[in-house]
Design a protein around this motif. Structure first.
Motif, PDB file in Angstrom:
ATOM      1  N   LEU A 151       0.830  -1.207   0.000  1.00  0.00           N
ATOM      2  CA  LEU A 151       0.000   0.000   0.000  1.00  0.00           C
ATOM      3  C   LEU A 151       0.867   1.261   0.000  1.00  0.00           C
ATOM      4  CD1 LEU A 151      -2.745   1.396   0.210  1.00  0.00           C
ATOM      5  CD2 LEU A 151      -2.608   1.123   2.698  1.00  0.00           C
ATOM      6  N   VAL A 152       1.861   1.287   0.884  1.00  0.00           N
ATOM      7  CA  VAL A 152       2.735   2.458   0.985  1.00  0.00           C
ATOM      8  C   VAL A 152       3.503   2.689  -0.318  1.00  0.00           C
ATOM      9  CG1 VAL A 152       4.771   3.412   2.134  1.00  0.00           C
ATOM     10  CG2 VAL A 152       2.987   2.310   3.482  1.00  0.00           C
ATOM     11  N   SER A 153       4.079   1.606  -0.860  1.00  0.00           N
ATOM     12  CA  SER A 153       4.846   1.726  -2.104  1.00  0.00           C
ATOM     13  C   SER A 153       3.963   2.164  -3.267  1.00  0.00           C
ATOM     14  CB  SER A 153       5.516   0.393  -2.439  1.00  0.00           C
ATOM     15  OG  SER A 153       6.513   0.077  -1.491  1.00  0.00           O
ATOM     16  N   SER A 154       2.748   1.648  -3.299  1.00  0.00           N
ATOM     17  CA  SER A 154       1.819   2.013  -4.370  1.00  0.00           C
ATOM     18  C   SER A 154       1.509   3.506  -4.337  1.00  0.00           C
ATOM     19  CB  SER A 154       0.521   1.203  -4.248  1.00  0.00           C
ATOM     20  OG  SER A 154       0.747  -0.170  -4.475  1.00  0.00           O
ATOM     21  N   VAL A 155       1.339   4.041  -3.119  1.00  0.00           N
ATOM     22  CA  VAL A 155       1.029   5.464  -2.968  1.00  0.00           C
ATOM     23  C   VAL A 155       2.250   6.317  -3.299  1.00  0.00           C
ATOM     24  CG1 VAL A 155       0.410   7.273  -1.318  1.00  0.00           C
ATOM     25  CG2 VAL A 155      -0.777   5.068  -1.255  1.00  0.00           C
ATOM     26  N   LEU A 156       3.413   5.951  -2.758  1.00  0.00           N
ATOM     27  CA  LEU A 156       4.625   6.747  -2.971  1.00  0.00           C
ATOM     28  C   LEU A 156       5.038   6.805  -4.436  1.00  0.00           C
ATOM     29  CD1 LEU A 156       7.001   5.863   0.017  1.00  0.00           C
ATOM     30  CD2 LEU A 156       5.816   8.010  -0.420  1.00  0.00           C
ATOM     31  N   HIS A 157       4.947   5.660  -5.107  1.00  0.00           N
ATOM     32  CA  HIS A 157       5.414   5.592  -6.493  1.00  0.00           C
ATOM     33  C   HIS A 157       4.282   5.730  -7.515  1.00  0.00           C
ATOM     34  CE1 HIS A 157       9.300   4.609  -4.911  1.00  0.00           C
ATOM     35  NE2 HIS A 157       8.883   3.497  -4.352  1.00  0.00           N
ATOM     36  N   ARG A 158       3.076   5.923  -6.990  1.00  0.00           N
ATOM     37  CA  ARG A 158       1.910   6.109  -7.858  1.00  0.00           C
ATOM     38  C   ARG A 158       1.764   4.981  -8.884  1.00  0.00           C
ATOM     39  NH1 ARG A 158       2.218  12.673  -9.072  1.00  0.00           N
ATOM     40  NH2 ARG A 158       2.113  13.328  -6.861  1.00  0.00           N
ATOM     41  N   GLU A 159       1.855   3.772  -8.391  1.00  0.00           N
ATOM     42  CA  GLU A 159       1.632   2.604  -9.239  1.00  0.00           C
ATOM     43  C   GLU A 159       0.863   1.563  -8.443  1.00  0.00           C
ATOM     44  OE1 GLU A 159       5.304   0.796 -10.419  1.00  0.00           O
ATOM     45  OE2 GLU A 159       5.949   0.404  -8.373  1.00  0.00           O
ATOM     46  N   ASN A 160      -0.019   0.865  -9.109  1.00  0.00           N
ATOM     47  CA  ASN A 160      -0.858  -0.140  -8.466  1.00  0.00           C
ATOM     48  C   ASN A 160      -0.114  -1.484  -8.468  1.00  0.00           C
ATOM     49  OD1 ASN A 160      -2.852  -2.047  -7.767  1.00  0.00           O
ATOM     50  ND2 ASN A 160      -4.456  -0.700  -8.538  1.00  0.00           N
ATOM     51  N   LEU A 161       0.524  -1.817  -7.342  1.00  0.00           N
ATOM     52  CA  LEU A 161       1.318  -3.046  -7.283  1.00  0.00           C
ATOM     53  C   LEU A 161       0.461  -4.299  -7.317  1.00  0.00           C
ATOM     54  CD1 LEU A 161       4.089  -2.083  -4.687  1.00  0.00           C
ATOM     55  CD2 LEU A 161       4.208  -2.091  -7.182  1.00  0.00           C
ATOM     56  N   VAL A 162      -0.739  -4.214  -6.782  1.00  0.00           N
ATOM     57  CA  VAL A 162      -1.641  -5.371  -6.829  1.00  0.00           C
ATOM     58  C   VAL A 162      -2.027  -5.655  -8.277  1.00  0.00           C
ATOM     59  CG1 VAL A 162      -3.891  -6.279  -6.138  1.00  0.00           C
ATOM     60  CG2 VAL A 162      -2.528  -4.955  -4.507  1.00  0.00           C
ATOM     61  N   ARG A 163      -2.366  -4.606  -9.000  1.00  0.00           N
ATOM     62  CA  ARG A 163      -2.739  -4.776 -10.408  1.00  0.00           C
ATOM     63  C   ARG A 163      -1.569  -5.327 -11.225  1.00  0.00           C
ATOM     64  NH1 ARG A 163      -4.894   0.497 -13.154  1.00  0.00           N
ATOM     65  NH2 ARG A 163      -2.685   1.062 -12.932  1.00  0.00           N
ATOM     66  N   SER A 164      -0.355  -4.891 -10.907  1.00  0.00           N
ATOM     67  CA  SER A 164       0.806  -5.377 -11.659  1.00  0.00           C
ATOM     68  C   SER A 164       1.044  -6.863 -11.416  1.00  0.00           C
ATOM     69  CB  SER A 164       2.061  -4.579 -11.284  1.00  0.00           C
ATOM     70  OG  SER A 164       2.489  -4.872  -9.968  1.00  0.00           O
ATOM     71  N   MET A 165       0.661  -7.356 -10.207  1.00  0.00           N
ATOM     72  CA  MET A 165       0.813  -8.780  -9.941  1.00  0.00           C
ATOM     73  C   MET A 165      -0.309  -9.592 -10.586  1.00  0.00           C
ATOM     74  SD  MET A 165       2.737 -11.097  -8.802  1.00  0.00           S
ATOM     75  CE  MET A 165       4.017 -10.206  -7.920  1.00  0.00           C
ATOM     76  N   VAL A 166      -1.325  -8.891 -11.065  1.00  0.00           N
ATOM     77  CA  VAL A 166      -2.404  -9.545 -11.812  1.00  0.00           C
ATOM     78  C   VAL A 166      -2.092  -9.527 -13.307  1.00  0.00           C
ATOM     79  CG1 VAL A 166      -4.840  -9.445 -12.475  1.00  0.00           C
ATOM     80  CG2 VAL A 166      -4.172  -9.013 -10.096  1.00  0.00           C
ATOM     81  N   THR A 167      -1.711  -8.366 -13.815  1.00  0.00           N
ATOM     82  CA  THR A 167      -1.466  -8.219 -15.255  1.00  0.00           C
ATOM     83  C   THR A 167      -0.026  -8.543 -15.640  1.00  0.00           C
ATOM     84  OG1 THR A 167      -0.824  -5.885 -15.080  1.00  0.00           O
ATOM     85  CG2 THR A 167      -3.173  -6.372 -15.312  1.00  0.00           C
ATOM     86  N   GLY A 168       0.898  -8.329 -14.694  1.00  0.00           N
ATOM     87  CA  GLY A 168       2.316  -8.556 -14.979  1.00  0.00           C
ATOM     88  C   GLY A 168       3.032  -7.308 -15.474  1.00  0.00           C
ATOM     89  N   PHE A 169       2.292  -6.225 -15.699  1.00  0.00           N
ATOM     90  CA  PHE A 169       2.879  -5.022 -16.297  1.00  0.00           C
ATOM     91  C   PHE A 169       3.117  -3.898 -15.284  1.00  0.00           C
ATOM     92  CE2 PHE A 169       1.034  -7.159 -19.929  1.00  0.00           C
ATOM     93  CZ  PHE A 169       1.983  -6.954 -20.936  1.00  0.00           C
ATOM     94  N   LYS A 170       4.184  -3.127 -15.564  1.00  0.00           N
ATOM     95  CA  LYS A 170       4.506  -1.914 -14.824  1.00  0.00           C
ATOM     96  C   LYS A 170       4.962  -0.865 -15.831  1.00  0.00           C
ATOM     97  CE  LYS A 170       6.029  -3.392 -10.213  1.00  0.00           C
ATOM     98  NZ  LYS A 170       7.159  -3.266  -9.244  1.00  0.00           N
ATOM     99  N   THR A 171       5.143   0.362 -15.351  1.00  0.00           N
ATOM    100  CA  THR A 171       5.661   1.420 -16.213  1.00  0.00           C
ATOM    101  C   THR A 171       7.125   1.668 -15.858  1.00  0.00           C
ATOM    102  OG1 THR A 171       3.496   2.490 -16.386  1.00  0.00           O
ATOM    103  CG2 THR A 171       5.434   3.819 -16.924  1.00  0.00           C
TER     104      THR A 171
END
Length: 202
Positions: A151-171
């Motif tokens: 949760l903290v990392s997702s907020v700080l870096h403005r990326e949805n880490l849960v979604r990335s573990m579902v889709t596999g994608f990041k920016t």
């Protein structure tokens, strides 16, 4: 220039969510004698998944390999301090704090699986029962801390880490992505687990 890249291969994602399902299911059925067979089934599933993950940690894709998240204690402490200050470095794969949770979850999962198998035998000592119970409680605590970190990392870096573990994608930078998803291996994992669950519940 950043773009959408593939970071987590399919086997890693399948492992992650099946591990979540197996642990939660095993925890919820632990005290029920009627659901004992389901508890045992999920325990064996968890142990089998960890065996796979240990192998995939050596032969998997870039961010699934253990060498990609081997951090020194000093690096972990420095990352946690930067996290508190809100200036944490962004990592494409596991960050230092996340790597600690991965190592702990794998270790605790092995402990749970091995002691769980031992508990199926006759004349098991109280020490095994206690180790199994304590490992369960510690794993729950680690899972909670892991979720807080996500949760903290997702907020700080403005990326949805849960979604990335579902889709596999990041920016991230284009050259930081992995080339193969190994979808066929993920499909085999799902089929094997589904078949095992089907046979075990008949």
């Amino acid at each position: 220039m950043s773009k959408r890249i593939l970071v987590w291969d399919v086997p890693t994602r399948v492992f992650h969510w099946l591990l979540v399902t197996s642990f939660v299911g095993a925890y919820l059925t632990a005290e029920s004698e009627r659901n004992r067979d389901i508890h045992v089934m999920l325990g064996y599933t968890l142990l089998g998944l960890i065996v796979f993950r240990l192998l995939w940690g050596f032969f998997g894709t870039r961010y699934a390999q253990f060498k990609s998240f081997l951090f020194k204690p000093g690096e972990v402490v420095a990352y946690l301090l930067s996290l508190v200050k809100g200036k944490a470095t962004h990592y494409v794969g596991h960050n230092p704090a996340g790597s600690v949770s991965v190592w702990l979850l794998l270790s605790l999962g092995i402990s749970l699986g091995v002691t769980g198998v031992m508990l199926l035998q006759e004349d098991v000592g109280d020490s095994v029962v206690n180790i199994h119970a304590v490992a369960t409680k510690i794993m729950l605590a680690v899972v909670f801390l892991h979720l807080c970190g996500v949760l903290v990392s997702s907020v700080l870096h403005r990326e949805n880490l849960v979604r990335s573990m579902v889709t596999g994608f990041k920016t991230a930078e284009p050259d930081e992505g992995i080339r193969r998803s190994y979808a066929w291996l993920g499909a085999i994992m799902l089929l094997v687990v589904a078949a095992y669950w089907f046979v075990s519940t008949r």
